[in-house]
Design an enzyme around this catalytic site. Structure first.
Site, PDB file in Angstrom:
ATOM      1  N   ILE A 183     -15.533  21.326 116.967  1.00  0.00           N
ATOM      2  CA  ILE A 183     -15.794  22.731 117.302  1.00  0.00           C
ATOM      3  C   ILE A 183     -17.244  22.903 117.750  1.00  0.00           C
ATOM      4  CG2 ILE A 183     -15.647  25.114 116.535  1.00  0.00           C
ATOM      5  CD1 ILE A 183     -12.979  23.560 116.654  1.00  0.00           C
ATOM      6  N   ASP A 184     -18.165  22.258 117.071  1.00  0.00           N
ATOM      7  CA  ASP A 184     -19.563  22.305 117.500  1.00  0.00           C
ATOM      8  C   ASP A 184     -19.716  21.760 118.918  1.00  0.00           C
ATOM      9  OD1 ASP A 184     -20.818  23.459 115.312  1.00  0.00           O
ATOM     10  OD2 ASP A 184     -21.168  21.561 114.306  1.00  0.00           O
ATOM     11  N   VAL A 185     -19.115  20.603 119.165  1.00  0.00           N
ATOM     12  CA  VAL A 185     -19.265  19.967 120.476  1.00  0.00           C
ATOM     13  C   VAL A 185     -18.663  20.841 121.575  1.00  0.00           C
ATOM     14  CG1 VAL A 185     -18.544  17.997 121.885  1.00  0.00           C
ATOM     15  CG2 VAL A 185     -19.390  17.624 119.560  1.00  0.00           C
TER      16      VAL A 185
END
Length: 417
Positions: A183-185
């Site tokens: 999700i961060d990426v």
């Protein structure tokens, strides 16, 4: 700083106030595309991920350093300056940088920069052309806006973990997170897209804008077919291990020496598979002739296939299907993947030099990493240098801003930088 003359974002100045992964992934993408990214870090401590280890980098003598490899995964091609933004002098310095920047990326809690006069509304007054991107867990609005958000928490809240992992009752059953902070990426990638779109819009309007990126929004969006399936049917999907909810056979199977993966996506591929394994009758069977019927009769098909897939090694299956347009492959470790001839041919491992002489105690002259997957013929991605040491470019950036040696010495003496 000089950039590649043919870089897509050459001449774009990015002020990076972000840390950890989502924001830095966005700014690394912009840096790879040629932007001049200056990363502002806390004096002495720096970005949190500098300490997120092991593993840690080894220096030129093979000794373990204090810098975690996590940091190096998302901060190449940037310059590092240390500024204490809690001080009035630090705030003024960042405002001066923002006045000349094209883009600012930050991932503070909602309202966190307002107390410093570094929020979008404040900076827009001094630079109306600024594209200001805020990355938070839950966005600038809504009942959760002020909550801190982390990838694992959002994977759970968004439903992603409910469709990841083996089904309840099976060995190892239960919800699982994805093996990387996906999700961060992906939030970083969406943010980089949004920034470039806003820069393009600025060419027409002359004005920047505020971009509101939320991890939860991204987590919901990337579930694409699973989310659409729920919205269409009203039935929430469940965990199915490596099986595909809408295709079969599309999963891993035990082989004679491990596991092998089949990713059959249409009826033609299935017919070729059946012929290759000497069971053409399977594709002629009404239960399995079409993907829709195969999904409806999934277990009956798997009962037939599983014993057959155990009769050859993974390598033998891959070799058998290679010239038959039947998608098949091994389940590699990362070590296996980096030794794969296709990965090597594409140059997906890169080793980058440190930007000039890194200050002690971080004597690391070269850092390994993974290549940017974007391939453009006219304005290619550029690799200038690996991630910087903490504060490595403080003097350089301040000199470019017009500060003299005495002024820089004063800023250091006052612990502003």
């Amino acid at each position: 700083m000089t950039t590649h003359p043919r870089s897509a974002l050459s001449g774009i100045k990015v002020l990076d106030l972000s840390r950890v992964l989502a924001g830095p992934w966005c700014t690394q993408m912009l840096a790879d595309l040629g932007a001049d990214v200056v990363k502002v870090e806390r004096p002495l401590a720096g970005d949190d991920t500098r300490q997120w280890g092991p593993p840690f980098l080894r220096d030129d003598d093979g000794e373990v350093t204090q810098q975690a490899s996590y940091y190096t995964s998302c901060n190449r091609n940037k310059r590092s300056i240390t500024i204490d933004m809690a001080t009035p002098g630090g705030q003024q310095l960042i405002r001066r940088m923002a006045a000349e920047a094209d883009v600012l990326v930050e991932n503070f809690k909602v309202g966190g920069l307002r107390q410093y006069g570094l929020d979008y509304e404040s900076l827009r007054e001094i630079n109306p052309r600024l594209v200001y991107c805020s990355v938070t867990g839950f966005g600038q609005t809504g009942p959760y806006a002020e909550r801190a958000g982390y990838d694992l928490m959002v994977q759970a809240m968004s439903g992603l973990m409910s469709i990841t992992g083996h089904a309840d009752g099976e060995p190892g059953g239960g919800p699982l997170k994805v093996g990387v902070a996906v999700i961060d990426v992906l939030t970083g990638l969406y943010a980089a897209n949004a920034v470039q779109a806003a820069l393009h819009a600025r060419n027409a309007t002359g004005e920047g804008q505020h971009i509101d990126m939320a991890l939860l929004d991204v987590a919901m969006a990337i579930q694409c077919n699973q989310a659409s399936g729920y919205l269409a049917s009203g039935k929430a999907p469940t965990r199915a291990g490596n099986q595909h909810p809408s295709l079969t056979p599309y999963q891993d199977f035990p082989s004679a020496d491990g596991n092998v993966l089949l990713a059959i996506g249409n009826d033609g591929q299935f017919a070729r598979f059946c012929s290759a394994v000497d069971h053409p009758e399977w594709s002629a069977d009404e239960r399995f002739a079409t993907n829709r019927n195969r999904v409806a009769n999934r277990q009956a098909l798997l009962d037939l296939m599983t014993p057959v897939m155990k009769t050859r090694t993974t390598g033998e299956w891959v070799a058998l299907f290679e010239d038959k347009a039947v998608p098949c492959g091994p389940i590699n470790t990362l070590a296996d993947a980096f030794e794969d001839p296709q990965v090597k041919a594409r140059g997906l491992r890169i080793d980058l030099p440190r930007w000039g002489d890194a200050p002690a105690p971080d004597h690391v002259s070269s850092i390994p990493g993974v290549a940017n997957p974007i391939r453009m013929s006219g304005t290619p991605v550029t690799y200038r240098n690996a991630s910087p040491a903490l504060g490595q470019h403080t003097d350089e950036v301040l000199l470019e801003m017009g500060f003299g040696a005495e002024e820089i010495a004063r800023l250091k003496a006052e612990k502003i930088v």
